[in-house]
Design a protein around this motif. Structure first.
Motif, PDB file in Angstrom:
ATOM      1  N   HIS A 118     -48.863  20.464 -21.070  1.00  0.00           N
ATOM      2  CA  HIS A 118     -50.070  21.283 -20.974  1.00  0.00           C
ATOM      3  C   HIS A 118     -51.273  20.407 -20.638  1.00  0.00           C
ATOM      4  O   HIS A 118     -51.190  19.170 -20.618  1.00  0.00           O
ATOM      5  CB  HIS A 118     -50.314  22.041 -22.287  1.00  0.00           C
ATOM      6  CG  HIS A 118     -50.385  21.159 -23.495  1.00  0.00           C
ATOM      7  ND1 HIS A 118     -51.533  20.532 -23.911  1.00  0.00           N
ATOM      8  CD2 HIS A 118     -49.409  20.773 -24.373  1.00  0.00           C
ATOM      9  CE1 HIS A 118     -51.292  19.826 -24.993  1.00  0.00           C
ATOM     10  NE2 HIS A 118     -50.012  19.942 -25.291  1.00  0.00           N
ATOM     11  N   GLN A 131     -54.138  18.405 -18.677  1.00  0.00           N
ATOM     12  CA  GLN A 131     -54.148  17.570 -17.482  1.00  0.00           C
ATOM     13  C   GLN A 131     -52.747  17.141 -17.084  1.00  0.00           C
ATOM     14  O   GLN A 131     -52.419  17.046 -15.892  1.00  0.00           O
ATOM     15  CB  GLN A 131     -55.020  16.329 -17.733  1.00  0.00           C
ATOM     16  CG  GLN A 131     -55.176  15.406 -16.527  1.00  0.00           C
ATOM     17  CD  GLN A 131     -55.892  16.097 -15.369  1.00  0.00           C
ATOM     18  OE1 GLN A 131     -56.711  16.995 -15.588  1.00  0.00           O
ATOM     19  NE2 GLN A 131     -55.592  15.685 -14.143  1.00  0.00           N
ATOM     20  N   ALA A 186     -50.084  18.892 -17.330  1.00  0.00           N
ATOM     21  CA  ALA A 186     -49.446  20.011 -16.633  1.00  0.00           C
ATOM     22  C   ALA A 186     -49.851  20.039 -15.163  1.00  0.00           C
ATOM     23  O   ALA A 186     -49.034  20.341 -14.292  1.00  0.00           O
ATOM     24  CB  ALA A 186     -49.827  21.328 -17.307  1.00  0.00           C
ATOM     25  N   SER A 187     -51.113  19.704 -14.877  1.00  0.00           N
ATOM     26  CA  SER A 187     -51.586  19.672 -13.495  1.00  0.00           C
ATOM     27  C   SER A 187     -50.879  18.580 -12.697  1.00  0.00           C
ATOM     28  O   SER A 187     -50.449  18.797 -11.555  1.00  0.00           O
ATOM     29  CB  SER A 187     -53.104  19.441 -13.470  1.00  0.00           C
ATOM     30  OG  SER A 187     -53.569  19.360 -12.150  1.00  0.00           O
ATOM     31  N   ILE A 188     -50.738  17.398 -13.304  1.00  0.00           N
ATOM     32  CA  ILE A 188     -50.033  16.290 -12.650  1.00  0.00           C
ATOM     33  C   ILE A 188     -48.559  16.640 -12.457  1.00  0.00           C
ATOM     34  O   ILE A 188     -47.973  16.408 -11.392  1.00  0.00           O
ATOM     35  CB  ILE A 188     -50.173  15.002 -13.478  1.00  0.00           C
ATOM     36  CG1 ILE A 188     -51.648  14.578 -13.566  1.00  0.00           C
ATOM     37  CG2 ILE A 188     -49.328  13.873 -12.883  1.00  0.00           C
ATOM     38  CD1 ILE A 188     -51.909  13.433 -14.517  1.00  0.00           C
ATOM     39  N   SER A 244     -47.241  19.583 -12.123  1.00  0.00           N
ATOM     40  CA  SER A 244     -47.131  20.585 -11.069  1.00  0.00           C
ATOM     41  C   SER A 244     -47.160  19.936  -9.688  1.00  0.00           C
ATOM     42  O   SER A 244     -46.390  20.321  -8.797  1.00  0.00           O
ATOM     43  CB  SER A 244     -48.268  21.604 -11.188  1.00  0.00           C
ATOM     44  OG  SER A 244     -48.222  22.541 -10.144  1.00  0.00           O
ATOM     45  N   SER A 245     -48.023  18.938  -9.502  1.00  0.00           N
ATOM     46  CA  SER A 245     -48.101  18.243  -8.214  1.00  0.00           C
ATOM     47  C   SER A 245     -46.808  17.485  -7.917  1.00  0.00           C
ATOM     48  O   SER A 245     -46.294  17.518  -6.789  1.00  0.00           O
ATOM     49  CB  SER A 245     -49.287  17.268  -8.223  1.00  0.00           C
ATOM     50  OG  SER A 245     -50.506  17.961  -8.408  1.00  0.00           O
ATOM     51  N   SER A 281     -45.807  26.382 -19.336  1.00  0.00           N
ATOM     52  CA  SER A 281     -47.031  27.177 -19.211  1.00  0.00           C
ATOM     53  C   SER A 281     -46.876  28.532 -19.889  1.00  0.00           C
ATOM     54  O   SER A 281     -47.829  29.060 -20.481  1.00  0.00           O
ATOM     55  CB  SER A 281     -47.403  27.366 -17.737  1.00  0.00           C
ATOM     56  OG  SER A 281     -46.396  28.063 -17.044  1.00  0.00           O
ATOM     57  N   GLN A 333     -44.623  30.837  -8.333  1.00  0.00           N
ATOM     58  CA  GLN A 333     -45.837  30.076  -8.656  1.00  0.00           C
ATOM     59  C   GLN A 333     -46.965  30.397  -7.685  1.00  0.00           C
ATOM     60  O   GLN A 333     -48.139  30.417  -8.072  1.00  0.00           O
ATOM     61  CB  GLN A 333     -45.527  28.572  -8.632  1.00  0.00           C
ATOM     62  CG  GLN A 333     -44.641  28.108  -9.769  1.00  0.00           C
ATOM     63  CD  GLN A 333     -44.277  26.642  -9.656  1.00  0.00           C
ATOM     64  OE1 GLN A 333     -43.935  26.148  -8.585  1.00  0.00           O
ATOM     65  NE2 GLN A 333     -44.340  25.933 -10.765  1.00  0.00           N
TER      66      GLN A 333
END
Length: 323
Positions: free
Chosen positions: A27, A29, A31-33, A35-36, A216, A283
């Motif tokens: 979860h 930051q 989670a953002s990394i 996802s990339s 998520s 997504q």
């Protein structure tokens, strides 16, 4: 028992990812990394799929247009029709968001890896399966967003434009696939030195995607929204749908006069839905929606189809050997 149910290491690993996401979700930051990284892995996966598929298989498969027409009709017409007709029964049992996921699953293209693998095990028309499953995935990048727009968001309050989603899906899945085809003369000899690399990367990428999606969802309270009884209903509904589709996929090619090899290819390509393409599409298409609720039906359906198809493929293979 595990062998009988075709519960291989990948199937068990999927359950492990769900459990891991439940107790240790990614979860913030991270989670953002994550996802990339997952998107990069998906792009590489479809690049490898493009490099693996031979031009000869494409040409040979394309010529068998009648078979592909039947698979296309089952995948993008029969599945959606059954999903839409089941709404009065399914939506009250599952709720709106899980029904969206169930309907989205009906709109998805066929699998690639498992369709080809099961067709091969059952001694069916592998070349036709390669072309049909690949064609289904390529066309699905355009048809699935349109179906979602018409039959899910078209009946909701969401302002949804499928064009942008088609572009995003094309950039993530189609462009790498085409690049793989263009670079096949250079990439395929390297891939032959490492057998199974596409399968391993395929499964690893799906595990990453499932872990991220359920992380998520868990953070958003998935398991507080889905009860054990609802999960049971969903499993039963997916089982009934798979049974109906498999019966149609079994008898329609017989009625069309296909030989045994073609019947097997139609059965395994027409009766399945892709998890590998489905979760990345979800997504993009359902950005801002509870993703875990959307992908849960395809996850359950995927496990059931693998177990049933594994048993049937081995059965038909033994039948052929005895003849």
């Amino acid at each position: 028992m595990l062998k009988l149910l075709a519960l291989d290491r990948f199937t068990i690993s999927l359950f492990v990812m769900v459990i891991l996401a439940t107790f240790i979700p990614v979860h913030g930051q991270a989670a953002s990394i994550f996802s990339s990284v997952t998107n990069i892995a998906i792009a590489i996966l479809f690049f490898l799929h493009g490099a693996k598929l031979s031009r000869e298989a494409i040409i040979e498969g394309v010529l068998h247009w009648k078979l592909h027409g039947v698979v296309f009709a089952i995948t993008f017409a029969v599945f959606p029709i059954l999903g839409l007709l089941s709404k009065p029964i399914v939506e009250p049992l599952l709720g709106e968001q899980l029904y969206w996921g169930f309907l989205f699953m009906c709109f998805l293209p066929s699998t690639v890896q498992s369709s080809i693998a099961f067709t091969s095990v059952a001694k069916g028309n592998v070349a036709a399966a390669v072309c049909s499953a690949s064609f289904s995935n390529l066309v699905g990048m355009f048809i699935t967003p349109v179906l979602v727009s018409l039959f899910i968001f078209g009946q909701s309050q969401h302002d949804y434009d499928p064009t942008s989603s088609i572009i995003e899906i094309g950039l993530l899945l189609l462009v790498p696939f085409i690049m793989g085809q263009l670079l096949r003369p250079y990439m395929f000899p390297l891939m032959q030195k490492v057998p199974g690399i596409v399968k391993a990367f395929d499964q690893g990428t799906i595990l990453l995607v499932v872990y991220g999606a359920f992380s998520s969802a868990v953070v958003a309270g998935l398991w507080h929204q889905v009860s054990g009884l609802t999960l049971l209903y969903l499993t039963l509904i997916c089982s009934v749908l798979l049974t109906a589709i498999m019966l149609l996929s079994l008898y329609i090619p017989k009625w069309c006069g296909f030989n045994r090899e073609d019947q097997i290819a139609v059965f395994f390509c027409g009766s399945k839905k892709t998890l590998a393409s489905g979760v990345p599409m979800a997504q993009i298409l359902f950005a801002g929606q509870p993703l875990g609720m959307i992908v849960l039906p395809i996850m359950i359906f995927h496990q059931i189809q693998l177990m049933v198809c594994g048993v049937l493929a081995n059965h038909w293979s033994k039948q052929q050997e005895q003849q």
